[in-house]
Motif scaffolding. Structure first.
Motif, short mmCIF file in Angstrom:
data_model
loop_
_atom_site.label_atom_id
_atom_site.label_comp_id
_atom_site.label_asym_id
_atom_site.label_seq_id
_atom_site.Cartn_x
_atom_site.Cartn_y
_atom_site.Cartn_z
N PRO A 14 83.52 84.06 -16.70
CA PRO A 14 82.21 83.84 -17.30
C PRO A 14 81.13 84.84 -16.87
CG PRO A 14 82.75 82.08 -15.77
CD PRO A 14 83.96 82.92 -15.91
N ASP A 15 81.24 85.39 -15.67
CA ASP A 15 80.22 86.33 -15.20
C ASP A 15 80.11 87.56 -16.08
OD1 ASP A 15 79.92 84.54 -13.14
OD2 ASP A 15 80.89 85.78 -11.63
N VAL A 16 81.21 87.93 -16.73
CA VAL A 16 81.19 89.11 -17.61
C VAL A 16 81.44 88.72 -19.07
CG1 VAL A 16 81.78 90.79 -15.82
CG2 VAL A 16 83.61 89.62 -17.05
N HIS A 17 81.39 87.42 -19.34
CA HIS A 17 81.55 86.90 -20.69
C HIS A 17 82.87 87.36 -21.32
CE1 HIS A 17 77.40 85.64 -20.35
NE2 HIS A 17 77.09 86.88 -19.99
N GLN A 18 83.97 87.20 -20.57
CA GLN A 18 85.28 87.61 -21.05
C GLN A 18 86.30 86.49 -20.88
OE1 GLN A 18 86.47 91.14 -18.91
NE2 GLN A 18 84.96 92.43 -19.93
N VAL A 19 87.29 86.53 -21.72
CA VAL A 19 88.48 85.68 -21.58
C VAL A 19 89.67 86.62 -21.63
CG1 VAL A 19 89.88 83.85 -22.58
CG2 VAL A 19 87.39 83.68 -22.64
N HIS A 20 90.52 86.58 -20.60
CA HIS A 20 91.71 87.42 -20.55
C HIS A 20 92.91 86.56 -20.92
CE1 HIS A 20 89.80 90.49 -17.55
NE2 HIS A 20 88.95 90.09 -18.48
N ILE A 21 93.69 87.04 -21.88
CA ILE A 21 94.85 86.30 -22.37
C ILE A 21 96.10 87.12 -22.03
CG2 ILE A 21 95.99 85.35 -24.41
CD1 ILE A 21 93.17 85.07 -25.63
N SER A 80 92.67 78.92 -16.41
CA SER A 80 91.81 78.89 -15.23
C SER A 80 90.54 79.70 -15.44
CB SER A 80 92.57 79.43 -14.00
OG SER A 80 92.98 80.76 -14.20
N VAL A 81 89.68 79.63 -14.47
CA VAL A 81 88.39 80.33 -14.48
C VAL A 81 88.28 81.11 -13.18
CG1 VAL A 81 85.87 80.07 -14.54
CG2 VAL A 81 87.33 78.51 -15.88
N ILE A 82 87.82 82.34 -13.27
CA ILE A 82 87.53 83.12 -12.08
C ILE A 82 86.03 83.36 -12.03
CG2 ILE A 82 87.72 85.40 -11.00
CD1 ILE A 82 90.61 85.47 -11.84
#
Length: 86
Positions: A14-21, A80-82
């Protein structure tokens, strides 16, 4: 191009507004290389991975989950969330 890909991990950053798949699959041909975001790429056995040199926390988490799942003989989809320390 991976053969028989399966969804493996969805990690929100969320800090960089990204979701990695991430997907796991078989490497059909040993063709891979650098990209604009990866200046160096290589294949490693589990015991040879240079953990301190992995640039992205999402990649490190995904690899650790992969090896844990492989050891158990069961692959789950990881969500998960980092959150980066401030």
């Amino acid at each position: 191009t991976p053969q028989n890909p399966h969804l493996f991990a969805v990690i929100s950053v969320p800090d960089v507004h990204q979701v990695h798949i991430f997907y796991r699959g078989m490497l059909g041909t040993p063709t891979f290389g650098v990209t604009p975001e990866s200046s160096e790429v290589a294949l490693f056995a589990e015991g040879e991975i240079p953990w301190d040199e992995i640039a992205f926390p999402t990649v490190k988490r995904t690899l650790k989950n992969y090896f844990a799942d492989r050891a158990q003989g069961n692959f789950d989809v990881h969500d998960s969330v980092i959150v980066r320390p401030k």
